[in-house]
Design an enzyme around this catalytic site. Structure first.
Site, PDB file in Angstrom:
ATOM      1  N   ASN A 293       5.357  -1.156  -4.507  1.00 46.68           N
ATOM      2  CA  ASN A 293       4.612  -2.294  -5.064  1.00 46.68           C
ATOM      3  C   ASN A 293       4.637  -2.275  -6.595  1.00 46.68           C
ATOM      4  OD1 ASN A 293       2.914   0.053  -4.442  1.00 46.68           O
ATOM      5  ND2 ASN A 293       1.330  -1.055  -5.520  1.00 46.68           N
TER       6      ASN A 293
ATOM      7  N   THR B 125     -15.516  -7.569  16.558  1.00 50.17           N
ATOM      8  CA  THR B 125     -15.022  -8.762  17.269  1.00 50.17           C
ATOM      9  C   THR B 125     -13.709  -9.244  16.651  1.00 50.17           C
ATOM     10  OG1 THR B 125     -17.282  -9.356  17.756  1.00 50.17           O
ATOM     11  CG2 THR B 125     -15.653 -11.113  17.989  1.00 50.17           C
TER      12      THR B 125
ATOM     13  N   CYS C  97      -4.745  -3.395  -7.060  1.00 46.91           N
ATOM     14  CA  CYS C  97      -5.649  -2.588  -6.234  1.00 46.91           C
ATOM     15  C   CYS C  97      -6.048  -1.296  -6.919  1.00 46.91           C
ATOM     16  CB  CYS C  97      -4.968  -2.234  -4.913  1.00 46.91           C
ATOM     17  SG  CYS C  97      -4.249  -3.644  -4.133  1.00 46.91           S
TER      18      CYS C  97
ATOM     19  N   GLN D 158       5.070  -4.581   1.085  1.00 48.14           N
ATOM     20  CA  GLN D 158       5.872  -5.366   0.140  1.00 48.14           C
ATOM     21  C   GLN D 158       7.272  -5.647   0.682  1.00 48.14           C
ATOM     22  OE1 GLN D 158       4.610  -6.781  -2.459  1.00 48.14           O
ATOM     23  NE2 GLN D 158       2.740  -5.614  -2.875  1.00 48.14           N
TER      24      GLN D 158
ATOM     25  N   ALA E  19      -4.413  -4.128   5.188  1.00 45.09           N
ATOM     26  CA  ALA E  19      -3.372  -3.102   5.251  1.00 45.09           C
ATOM     27  C   ALA E  19      -3.955  -1.763   4.824  1.00 45.09           C
ATOM     28  CB  ALA E  19      -2.197  -3.484   4.357  1.00 45.09           C
ATOM     29  N   THR E  20      -4.951  -1.799   3.966  1.00 43.34           N
ATOM     30  CA  THR E  20      -5.633  -0.556   3.560  1.00 43.34           C
ATOM     31  C   THR E  20      -6.191   0.133   4.803  1.00 43.34           C
ATOM     32  OG1 THR E  20      -6.173  -1.427   1.383  1.00 43.34           O
ATOM     33  CG2 THR E  20      -7.600   0.339   2.216  1.00 43.34           C
TER      34      THR E  20
ATOM     35  N   SER F 120       0.708  -6.525   5.841  1.00 45.15           N
ATOM     36  CA  SER F 120      -0.485  -7.239   5.380  1.00 45.15           C
ATOM     37  C   SER F 120      -0.191  -8.737   5.344  1.00 45.15           C
ATOM     38  CB  SER F 120      -0.850  -6.756   3.974  1.00 45.15           C
ATOM     39  OG  SER F 120      -1.993  -7.430   3.494  1.00 45.15           O
ATOM     40  N   ALA F 121      -1.208  -9.567   5.647  1.00 48.24           N
ATOM     41  CA  ALA F 121      -0.986 -11.018   5.686  1.00 48.24           C
ATOM     42  C   ALA F 121      -0.957 -11.656   4.301  1.00 48.24           C
ATOM     43  CB  ALA F 121      -2.085 -11.681   6.525  1.00 48.24           C
ATOM     44  N   HIS F 122      -1.798 -11.152   3.392  1.00 52.56           N
ATOM     45  CA  HIS F 122      -1.965 -11.927   2.149  1.00 52.56           C
ATOM     46  C   HIS F 122      -0.817 -11.752   1.155  1.00 52.56           C
ATOM     47  CE1 HIS F 122      -3.598  -8.983  -0.920  1.00 52.56           C
ATOM     48  NE2 HIS F 122      -3.851  -8.280   0.165  1.00 52.56           N
TER      49      HIS F 122
HETATM   50  N1  PLP Z   1       0.202  -1.242   0.432  1.00 54.23           N
HETATM   51  C1  PLP Z   1       0.877  -1.852  -0.545  1.00 54.23           C
HETATM   52  C2  PLP Z   1       2.266  -1.401  -0.877  1.00 54.23           C
HETATM   53  C3  PLP Z   1       0.283  -2.899  -1.265  1.00 54.23           C
HETATM   54  O1  PLP Z   1       0.978  -3.506  -2.259  1.00 54.23           O
HETATM   55  C4  PLP Z   1      -1.026  -3.300  -0.927  1.00 54.23           C
HETATM   56  C5  PLP Z   1      -1.716  -4.357  -1.695  1.00 54.23           C
HETATM   57  O2  PLP Z   1      -1.660  -4.386  -2.920  1.00 54.23           O
HETATM   58  C6  PLP Z   1      -1.677  -2.641   0.121  1.00 54.23           C
HETATM   59  C7  PLP Z   1      -1.034  -1.619   0.779  1.00 54.23           C
HETATM   60  C8  PLP Z   1      -3.063  -3.011   0.531  1.00 54.23           C
HETATM   61  O3  PLP Z   1      -3.097  -4.226   1.235  1.00 54.23           O
HETATM   62  P1  PLP Z   1      -4.492  -4.926   1.596  1.00 54.23           P
HETATM   63  O4  PLP Z   1      -4.903  -5.700   0.378  1.00 54.23           O
HETATM   64  O5  PLP Z   1      -4.193  -5.809   2.787  1.00 54.23           O
HETATM   65  O6  PLP Z   1      -5.457  -3.848   1.925  1.00 54.23           O
END
Ligand code: PLP
Length: 374
Positions: free
Chosen positions: A146, A234, A322, A176, A69-70, A196-198
């Site tokens: 978040n 890829t 993060c 989130q 997602a970053t 984001s998947a995780h």
């Molecule tokens: N945006 C938000 C609001 C998040 O909470 C996070 C992860 O903590 C991210 C972006 C980043 O996601 P990723 O770990 O997939 O880069």
């Protein structure tokens, strides 16, 4: 282990792990190859893209898979030419992948202004409207914080921005929110949205950007031209299909999980009350995601509490994982919290798949807080 830090990441579900294993085993070919066997996997990806559009409630637009997602947030900001005159407005409490990208563009010459937050953790709409004029070209405000779980009213934000400049792009980081709270792209009216998947029991290392119009986007990774020539490399079919499985499961259980987690949040707070633990909620419970709760304990340093809880195998966060290498807390500061409240804050985040014994957890909080309170 008692995990109260699910906003940081989640455990991939068995279904997701199985799907990834199958895809790695059966669909390992390079999608860029010319033979029909590779094209069959490409077809599966285009079905998955349609699936994500439907999960997001988007009647048009594209899904661009990204390595996180970053990366998706960075891609969203690629529409900005720092030399052009447009004004860029960004929430003060955004995740670092948005905030630092905005700061970088500002250093490159773009006109970037940060929108302060109200005490409830949402952007301050009056301050926002005061900053808005027809020169606005890009707005990025997260759907769910978040840090606090505060839900921004993106429908209202998009409406105001588009009424002032119909060409302005509204982006929301919905990492989130997706799979946790009910929303649809068509309803909230954003032009771009990140997932984001995780965070939804999918694998780490895969995210996506939804974009209504991809023409304005610029490549963030140059190479073989994959992902609409925006994110070369890829295609990771195994993770794309694992992400899809995770999303399908979460979307199906969204309503029941939401109620379960609402209950968890209530029981957690009731248990703290029953154990005579004094706390203060940062933000508000109404109109916020029940998955995330930010609370401060008087006379207690959140970081000390976090480590003491970890000794009991209870996991919480203070500040998002993060940005844990950075000091302070931009979100709580912008909400007007004082140093003691910020130092004393911890983030509790729940998962619907976990069963919690809140009376036990509150008892441990009480014991530790009595020991470490200064
Ligand atoms: N945006 C938000 C609001 C998040 O909470 C996070 C992860 O903590 C991210 C972006 C980043 O996601 P990723 O770990 O997939 O880069």
């Amino acid at each position: 282990m008692i995990n109260l830090d699910y906003a940081s990441t989640t455990k991939p579900s068995k279904e997701v792990i199985n799907q990834i294993a199958i895809a790695l085993d059966e669909d390992y070919l390079n999608i860029g190859a010319k033979y029909k066997q590779a094209k069959a996997i490409e077809k599966k990806i285009s079905i998955i893209r349609q699936g994500f559009l439907s999960f997001l409630g988007a009647s048009n637009g594209e899904i661009i898979f990204c390595p996180s997602a970053t990366a998706a947030n960075n891609l969203a900001f690629s529409v900005i030419n720092p030399k052009s005159k447009g004004k860029i407005l960004v929430g003060a409490g955004e995740h670092s992948s948005v905030y630092e990208t905005a700061k970088h563009l500002s250093n490159m010459g773009a006109t970037v202004e940060f929108i302060p937050l109200g005490a409830n953790g949402k952007i301050d709409l009056n301050a926002f409207e005061n900053k808005l004029d027809s020169g606005v070209s890009f707005v990025s405000v997260m759907l769910v914080s978040n840090e606090t779980g505060a839900i921004n009213n993106l429908k209202q934000i998009s409406k105001i921005v588009h009424s002032i400049n119909p060409k302005a792009i509204v982006h929301t980081d919905a990492v989130q929110a997706f799979g946790k709270i009910d929303f649809s792209v068509d309803d909230i009216g954003v032009d771009m949205l990140t997932i984001s998947a995780h965070k939804i029991s999918g694998p780490k290392g895969i995210g996506a950007l939804y974009s209504k119009n991809i023409d304005a986007l610029r490549p963030i990774i140059y190479g073989g031209g994959q992902e609409y020539n925006l994110v070369s490399g890829t295609e990771n079919f195994a993770y794309i299909s694992g992400f899809y499985t995770a999303a399908k499961l979460k979307v199906n259980s969204l309503a029941s999980d939401y109620l379960k987690v609402m209950n968890y949040r209530k029981h957690f707070l009731d248990s703290l009350d029953n154990a005579n633990v004094e706390y203060e909620i940062n933000g508000e419970l109404d109109n916020s995601s029940p998955y995330i709760l930010n609370i401060s304990f008087k006379g207690v340093r959140g970081e000390v509490l976090l480590h003491a809880l970890a000794e009991y195998d209870i996991l919480v966060a203070n500040g998002s994982a993060c940005s844990s290498k950075k000091r302070g807390n931009r979100t709580l500061e912008s909400m007007g919290k004082n140093k003691e409240q910020i130092d004393g804050a911890v983030r509790i985040s729940f998962c619907a798949n976990e069963e919690y014994n809140f009376a036990y957890i509150a008892g441990i909080f009480k014991k530790i807080i009595d020991e470490i309170r200064v």
